[in-house]
Design an enzyme around this catalytic site. Structure first.
Site, short mmCIF file in Angstrom:
data_model
loop_
_atom_site.label_atom_id
_atom_site.label_comp_id
_atom_site.label_asym_id
_atom_site.label_seq_id
_atom_site.Cartn_x
_atom_site.Cartn_y
_atom_site.Cartn_z
N CYS A 86 -2.72 1.89 1.25
CA CYS A 86 -4.16 2.21 0.99
C CYS A 86 -4.66 3.51 1.82
CB CYS A 86 -4.91 1.03 1.07
SG CYS A 86 -6.42 1.28 0.25
N HIS A 99 -1.96 -3.35 -1.96
CA HIS A 99 -1.51 -4.04 -0.49
C HIS A 99 -0.39 -5.21 -0.82
CE1 HIS A 99 -5.12 -2.65 1.69
NE2 HIS A 99 -5.74 -2.59 0.41
N GLU A 146 1.07 -6.67 1.22
CA GLU A 146 0.91 -7.93 2.21
C GLU A 146 0.19 -9.02 1.42
OE1 GLU A 146 -0.55 -5.07 2.51
OE2 GLU A 146 -2.69 -5.17 3.24
#
Ligand code: XMP
Length: 554
Positions: free
Chosen positions: A81, A197, A199
């Site tokens: 990002c 994202h 994660e």
């Protein structure tokens, strides 16, 4: 030479800690440092790859910049990002605000050509993309021949800026539903960027993406484990504290208990002072249990501060949650300073606390200078802690660990399962579970009811899993409502308090679902509570998930 690891540059995203967590799950160590850190030889020692985190800021605004050495040190890069935006503007591309944010679940279309220049394939890019997009097709020649590929990916995004011009030599391979670049790579170098994202747990193949980067591109050795952490930390503690006096503040929760066990294993017990405050807002028999646990760990200097009256009188007449929290926080600081003074420890004593990695990251300490503070944990920043931190006399032996790793560490240190699997308990204690004004009668009634609830959950089992209900539930407790209702007791009318039971399932407390009780269990528990706690006339069960509700009521 430092052990091999991945460097994570933190630009202030709420999910930076999760990047480290995901990598840790692969047995690889990730070091999170402020995004704008100067990358000295010392910092880069042992680094096998660099991940640039997201950020709430814009690269065109006041967001942090990375040291340009990242582009010169010949290491693989992955921009997430904001991290990708930063790489883009640094390397000749452009980023602009979007007309409307892309947030939440977004479908990314994957280009159907292999990610390589056919004349001179970028083998790192091949390894990376075959690790998560084309992982079913590990034969690189098939890949080159444009065989089977994943054509869509459901990812998780949260951005208001986007790339409007790719950086020089970058290629777009994934595109968001609204047409913005979502996955890019450099034609020649092991440099990658994703707009989403990976994660976040609900990002499809996110963990695989991070795994492909750290394993297949960075070739980072997987040699991190809680056991190796334990050995290393025992050595560091011995070296840092040597013969000095250490004071550890104990809350009774798992973090400070594991920190105590660690200190007592590394250092002479006579040098370790453990201080615990009984605020009167604890669960039933909590203080005795804490004392017993610490004694079983070999503690010799346990200081239990009885300060129930001080807390309760400060809370008298106070009704709003914010005011209660502030009073409790201030009172902790005041009593802590007074009692530490009273102990008359040597001037150069070391202060220790069981701060976790996530506590530090969430409260903006030790990470990017502009990191956004999400939650202020009272233990991270009291004046005493800050003074000791500034003097280099603060020990936080769990500061590289995540919660579940602390449990593993506790198990290695032979702590009881009972202690390790205790449900979380908030710092302000029962004060946030007694809605409105707190007084000792209400504390007493709630303590009794809560203890019956917990005792029953430990006794009862789910017939399907054979686990106790206590172990199936992530967190359970009772809440005393500032409402009284009419009932009957014997032949008399009774006007008793209403109690709500709360039981949630969760992975990390960030989101939570309602525990689906067998109704008979809840009815029997309610009956026991109203029979045994006269002040309570009625019991209800809270069926709200988080969001929209929070786990605690205040
Ligand atoms: P909420 O209520 O925010 O809670 O959904 C999430 C988790 O955090 C705990 N909690 C606290 N812990 N001090 C703490 O140490 C606090 O002020 C606090 N407030 C909530 C809560 O018990 C749950 O596990």
């Amino acid at each position: 030479m430092a052990a091999e690891h991945i460097l994570i540059l933190d630009f202030g995203s709420q999910t930076t800690a999760l990047i480290g967590r995901r990598i840790r799950e692969l047995g690889i160590y990730g070091e999170i440092i402020p995004g704008d850190s100067a990358l000295s030889e010392e910092i880069l020692d042992g680094v096998k790859g660099i991940i640039l985190s997201g950020s709430p800021e814009s690269v065109n605004g006041s967001g942090l910049k990375a040291d340009r050495r990242i582009y010169e040190c010949n290491l693989p890069l992955l921009g997430i990002c904001y991290g990708l935006h930063l790489m883009t503007v640094d390397l000749g591309g452009a980023v602009q605000p979007l007309p409307a944010r892309e947030a939440g679940g977004v479908e990314v279309r994957i280009g159907d050509r292999p990610p390589a220049d056919m004349k001179s394939p970028n083998w790192d890019a091949m390894a990376f993309f075959s690790g998560f997009l084309w992982r079913d097709d590990l034969n690189l020649w098939n890949l080159l021949m444009n065989k089977k590929s994943l054509s869509r990916l459901n990812v998780w995004m949260s951005h208001s800026d986007s790339i409007t011009k790719l950086a020089n030599n970058f290629v777009e391979i994934g595109t968001s539903a609204k047409g913005y670049p979502a996955i890019v790579y450099h034609r020649e170098k092991p440099w990658f960027g994703v707009q989403f994202h990976p994660e976040v747990s609900h990002c499809e193949r996110g963990a695989e993406l991070l795994g492909a980067f750290v394993r297949d591109v960075c070739h980072c050795a997987a040699n991190w484990s809680v056991k190796s952490y334990l050995e290393e930390t025992l050595g560091t503690l011995k070296q840092k504290a040597a013969d000095r006096t250490v004071l550890l503040l104990i809350s009774g929760g798992i973090d400070s208990t594991v920190a105590a066990a660690l200190l007592l294993k590394a250092l002479p017990a006579k040098n370790i002072h453990l201080m615990y405050m009984d605020t009167g807002l604890m669960r039933k028999n909590e203080t005795a249990a804490v004392k017993q646990t610490l004694e079983s760990l070999g503690a010799q200097n346990i200081h239990i501060i009885q300060c129930q009256d001080e807390f309760l009188s400060a809370l008298s007449g106070v009704e709003t949650p914010e005011a209660k929290r502030k009073i409790i926080g201030d009172m902790f600081i005041k009593i802590q300073e007074r009692e530490v003074e009273r102990l008359a420890l040597p001037k150069d004593y070391i202060l220790a606390q069981g701060t976790l990695y996530t506590d530090l990251i969430e409260s903006g300490k030790g990470v990017g200078s502009k990191a956004h503070t999400i939650k202020t944990h009272h233990n991270v920043g009291t004046p005493l802690v800050e003074a000791k931190r500034a003097a280099g006399a603060l020990l936080e032996p769990l500061d590289k660990l995540y919660k579940d790793e602390v449990r593993l560490l506790g198990a290695l240190l032979s702590l009881d399962d009972e202690v390790l699997h205790r449900h979380p308990f908030p710092g302000p204690g029962l004060a946030v579970r007694i809605l409105g004004e707190v007084n000792s009668e209400k504390c007493e009634a709630l303590r009794e009811a809560d203890s019956i609830f917990i005792e029953e959950l430990k006794k009862r089992r789910n017939p399907l899993t054979q686990k106790t209900l206590y172990n199936e539930i992530w967190q359970a407790f009772a809440v005393l409502l500032p409402v009284r209702s009419v009932g009957v007791s014997g032949d008399e009318r009774k006007y008793g308090w209403v109690l709500s039971l709360r039981a949630v399932t969760s992975a990390d407390g960030m989101t939570a679902g309602v525990y689906n009780f067998n109704m008979n269990d809840i009815i029997e528990i309610s009956t026991r509570i109203t029979n045994e706690v006269p002040a309570i006339g009625r019991v209800v069960y809270d069926v709200s998930s988080k969001p929209p509700a929070t786990i605690e009521w205040e």
